[in-house]
Enzyme design. Sequence first.
Site, PDB file in Angstrom:
ATOM      1  N   SER A  24     -66.357 -30.735 -30.533  1.00 52.08           N
ATOM      2  CA  SER A  24     -67.134 -31.780 -30.807  1.00 52.08           C
ATOM      3  C   SER A  24     -68.070 -30.897 -32.068  1.00 52.08           C
ATOM      4  O   SER A  24     -69.008 -31.688 -32.543  1.00 52.08           O
ATOM      5  CB  SER A  24     -67.942 -32.351 -29.927  1.00 52.08           C
ATOM      6  OG  SER A  24     -68.827 -31.512 -29.133  1.00 52.08           O
ATOM      7  N   ASN A 111     -73.753 -31.811 -19.310  1.00 55.26           N
ATOM      8  CA  ASN A 111     -73.612 -33.227 -19.085  1.00 55.26           C
ATOM      9  C   ASN A 111     -75.141 -33.907 -19.220  1.00 55.26           C
ATOM     10  O   ASN A 111     -75.301 -34.694 -20.002  1.00 55.26           O
ATOM     11  CB  ASN A 111     -73.208 -33.712 -17.735  1.00 55.26           C
ATOM     12  CG  ASN A 111     -71.781 -33.254 -17.621  1.00 55.26           C
ATOM     13  OD1 ASN A 111     -71.146 -32.626 -18.648  1.00 55.26           O
ATOM     14  ND2 ASN A 111     -71.254 -33.360 -16.451  1.00 55.26           N
ATOM     15  N   HIS A 157     -77.536 -75.319 -44.856  1.00 59.86           N
ATOM     16  CA  HIS A 157     -76.215 -75.461 -45.083  1.00 59.86           C
ATOM     17  C   HIS A 157     -75.826 -75.128 -46.744  1.00 59.86           C
ATOM     18  O   HIS A 157     -75.029 -75.720 -47.235  1.00 59.86           O
ATOM     19  CB  HIS A 157     -75.431 -76.860 -44.846  1.00 59.86           C
ATOM     20  CG  HIS A 157     -75.882 -77.247 -43.420  1.00 59.86           C
ATOM     21  ND1 HIS A 157     -75.126 -77.197 -42.396  1.00 59.86           N
ATOM     22  CD2 HIS A 157     -77.019 -78.014 -43.061  1.00 59.86           C
ATOM     23  CE1 HIS A 157     -75.561 -77.670 -41.386  1.00 59.86           C
ATOM     24  NE2 HIS A 157     -76.871 -78.351 -41.819  1.00 59.86           N
ATOM     25  N   SER A 278     -69.292 -53.302 -65.524  1.00 65.52           N
ATOM     26  CA  SER A 278     -67.932 -53.356 -65.454  1.00 65.52           C
ATOM     27  C   SER A 278     -67.190 -52.351 -66.451  1.00 65.52           C
ATOM     28  O   SER A 278     -67.843 -52.298 -67.622  1.00 65.52           O
ATOM     29  CB  SER A 278     -67.405 -54.788 -65.754  1.00 65.52           C
ATOM     30  OG  SER A 278     -66.120 -54.958 -66.096  1.00 65.52           O
ATOM     31  N   LYS A 284     -70.991 -57.646 -67.974  1.00 67.56           N
ATOM     32  CA  LYS A 284     -71.502 -57.666 -66.749  1.00 67.56           C
ATOM     33  C   LYS A 284     -72.488 -56.868 -66.043  1.00 67.56           C
ATOM     34  O   LYS A 284     -72.736 -55.824 -66.664  1.00 67.56           O
ATOM     35  CB  LYS A 284     -70.207 -57.256 -65.714  1.00 67.56           C
ATOM     36  CG  LYS A 284     -68.815 -58.242 -66.020  1.00 67.56           C
ATOM     37  CD  LYS A 284     -68.963 -59.646 -65.265  1.00 67.56           C
ATOM     38  CE  LYS A 284     -69.131 -59.181 -63.829  1.00 67.56           C
ATOM     39  NZ  LYS A 284     -67.868 -59.919 -62.957  1.00 67.56           N
ATOM     40  N   GLU A 291     -74.046 -55.689 -52.482  1.00 72.89           N
ATOM     41  CA  GLU A 291     -72.470 -56.029 -51.925  1.00 72.89           C
ATOM     42  C   GLU A 291     -72.197 -55.091 -50.941  1.00 72.89           C
ATOM     43  O   GLU A 291     -71.616 -55.084 -49.942  1.00 72.89           O
ATOM     44  CB  GLU A 291     -71.553 -56.218 -53.029  1.00 72.89           C
ATOM     45  CG  GLU A 291     -71.637 -57.397 -53.882  1.00 72.89           C
ATOM     46  CD  GLU A 291     -70.770 -57.317 -55.008  1.00 72.89           C
ATOM     47  OE1 GLU A 291     -69.476 -57.575 -54.945  1.00 72.89           O
ATOM     48  OE2 GLU A 291     -70.992 -56.611 -56.234  1.00 72.89           O
ATOM     49  N   TYR A 318     -70.089 -38.187 -15.246  1.00 74.89           N
ATOM     50  CA  TYR A 318     -69.475 -37.808 -16.509  1.00 74.89           C
ATOM     51  C   TYR A 318     -68.241 -37.612 -16.781  1.00 74.89           C
ATOM     52  O   TYR A 318     -67.352 -37.232 -15.964  1.00 74.89           O
ATOM     53  CB  TYR A 318     -70.233 -36.436 -17.212  1.00 74.89           C
ATOM     54  CG  TYR A 318     -69.636 -36.021 -18.354  1.00 74.89           C
ATOM     55  CD1 TYR A 318     -70.749 -36.402 -19.490  1.00 74.89           C
ATOM     56  CD2 TYR A 318     -68.874 -35.044 -18.447  1.00 74.89           C
ATOM     57  CE1 TYR A 318     -70.138 -36.094 -20.877  1.00 74.89           C
ATOM     58  CE2 TYR A 318     -68.203 -34.627 -19.876  1.00 74.89           C
ATOM     59  CZ  TYR A 318     -69.012 -35.306 -20.978  1.00 74.89           C
ATOM     60  OH  TYR A 318     -68.664 -34.797 -22.256  1.00 74.89           O
ATOM     61  N   GLN A 323     -68.004 -37.717 -25.177  1.00 79.17           N
ATOM     62  CA  GLN A 323     -68.025 -37.009 -26.324  1.00 79.17           C
ATOM     63  C   GLN A 323     -68.080 -37.919 -27.558  1.00 79.17           C
ATOM     64  O   GLN A 323     -68.514 -37.764 -28.624  1.00 79.17           O
ATOM     65  CB  GLN A 323     -67.160 -35.845 -26.354  1.00 79.17           C
ATOM     66  CG  GLN A 323     -67.142 -34.888 -27.384  1.00 79.17           C
ATOM     67  CD  GLN A 323     -66.532 -33.599 -27.205  1.00 79.17           C
ATOM     68  OE1 GLN A 323     -66.799 -32.982 -26.515  1.00 79.17           O
ATOM     69  NE2 GLN A 323     -65.359 -33.399 -27.944  1.00 79.17           N
ATOM     70  N   LYS A 326     -71.012 -40.005 -29.875  1.00 76.72           N
ATOM     71  CA  LYS A 326     -71.749 -39.597 -30.991  1.00 76.72           C
ATOM     72  C   LYS A 326     -71.203 -40.036 -32.489  1.00 76.72           C
ATOM     73  O   LYS A 326     -71.895 -40.287 -33.262  1.00 76.72           O
ATOM     74  CB  LYS A 326     -72.028 -38.137 -30.917  1.00 76.72           C
ATOM     75  CG  LYS A 326     -72.689 -37.302 -30.026  1.00 76.72           C
ATOM     76  CD  LYS A 326     -73.047 -36.064 -29.612  1.00 76.72           C
ATOM     77  CE  LYS A 326     -71.633 -35.848 -28.721  1.00 76.72           C
ATOM     78  NZ  LYS A 326     -71.544 -36.353 -27.263  1.00 76.72           N
TER      79      LYS A 326
HETATM   80  N1  ARG Z   1     -69.339 -31.788 -26.118  1.00 81.77           N
HETATM   81  C1  ARG Z   1     -69.448 -32.733 -24.772  1.00 81.77           C
HETATM   82  C2  ARG Z   1     -69.921 -33.932 -25.087  1.00 81.77           C
HETATM   83  O1  ARG Z   1     -70.495 -34.349 -26.162  1.00 81.77           O
HETATM   84  C3  ARG Z   1     -70.669 -31.924 -24.116  1.00 81.77           C
HETATM   85  C4  ARG Z   1     -70.711 -32.282 -22.683  1.00 81.77           C
HETATM   86  C5  ARG Z   1     -70.078 -31.587 -21.460  1.00 81.77           C
HETATM   87  N2  ARG Z   1     -68.623 -31.334 -21.091  1.00 81.77           N
HETATM   88  C6  ARG Z   1     -68.097 -30.814 -20.075  1.00 81.77           C
HETATM   89  N3  ARG Z   1     -66.815 -30.567 -20.336  1.00 81.77           N
HETATM   90  N4  ARG Z   1     -68.863 -31.468 -19.065  1.00 81.77           N
HETATM   91  O2  ARG Z   1     -70.020 -35.058 -24.408  1.00 81.77           O
END
Ligand code: ARG
Length: 458
Positions: A24, A111, A157, A278, A284, A291, A318, A323, A326
Amino acid sequence: MAAKAWGGRFKQETDPRVEKFTESISFDSRLAAFDIRGSQAHAQMLCDVKLISENERDQIVSTLDDIGGEIDRGEFEWKTELEDIHMHIESQLISRIGDVGRKLHTGRSRNDQVSTDLKLYIREAIEKIDLLLLDVQRAFVAHADEDMGTILPGYTHLQRAMPVQAAHYWLAYCEKYERDRERLADCLKRVNISPLGAAALAGTSLPIDRHLTAKLLGFTEPAANSLDVSSDRDYLAEFVFCLSLIATHLGAWSEEWIIWFTTEFGFIQLPDSYTTGSSIMPQKRNPDVLELIRGKTARVIAAVQQVLVLLKGLPMAYNRDLQEDKIAVFDACDTVIACLELVPDIIEGAELQKENIQARLEEGFLDATALMEYLIKKGVPMRTGHGTVGQLVALCESINCTLSDLSLEELQKASNLIEEDVYQVLGTENAMASLCSYGSGGLEPVKEQLARWKKKLQ
Ligand code: ARG
């Protein structure tokens, strides 16, 4: 075997494709500063409860500062095999200060660490977005002030309905963004609960002080249940929802101004610097920025779906699925910030095309409701008055005139309660001026509104 932080029980190296699949760092490296701040607070706490010495704490804290500096300056090397931001920073710490560095992860897990980092990131994002929303509100209030006295046709409307002060329109957007700010502030209450020290899922047998780390990181308190908090992402779902509503407000406003910017409407002039041309049609001037703001709403709304679907099938506590959270959150947050950074200037640079608007203000029977209310004030039941005015509107349409063009005689044929004073409510300006209820679009109520907003935003 290459030393993985968790490698003790493994007999085979991780397949490089698995490393690539599970990493990640390509998207969580942006959490570096928060990860370091969390680790420094954790080290401070470990020292306070005597799990490490003061000297060890100082080494950890200052080495983390060095690492943070290198990351900021772009001198830090990211490696796929180190998985994520937490592992990168910890392994650097260990390579620099050895066994002392090996003590940092005492009483915590990635975690609780990742959620702590995310919460610190969101807290900062909320602060930033709140200030940007404030800028947007200020831009609307400046227009309200400037355009006081200008009348706009109000629509429902997208059909002409009743007239309002232009300032009423500008301040309507202030209200929407005020609710967005309130929602973010409310979300912040739950963001501000510390996960740190929940460890993997069950807490720890070590004498850590979660209240202290919570306090050091500016959280209101530590979360009360380690199982819950190590897997909790409610705050993310809430946050992206808050973002999606901001984006929705921005998208709807963009749509409105795109319509207002057409030749057909001609209600608003946009600054040249926020429109584009344009490649083939020389005349234009396109509202591309608006937009795109409208278009980008889609991906912010999609982030809500992405987070909820991610969470819906997860058993306690967890799971690695988390992961992926994010990716959605960063994109939604970046998108909303990118839009909000442009919006105040667009609002400030835009100008109501007052002459165009004024020239057509008597079209569309914007005074019909005022006439009906005139009849109500004379004792006519509302439904009866509605019918009477409806007939008068039909008459006007058949002879192509406005209600105020009708003679007193013609009006009295529809209702004998109508007198000469009817001309004080007919016509768009009179109809607007007759609005007096709290929160309405008439001159006096809008002046009060504007005064309130100016005081609030100064
Ligand atoms: N990169 C992981 C996340 O974003 C870290 C968390 C812990 N990973 C684990 N194997 N317990 O969630």
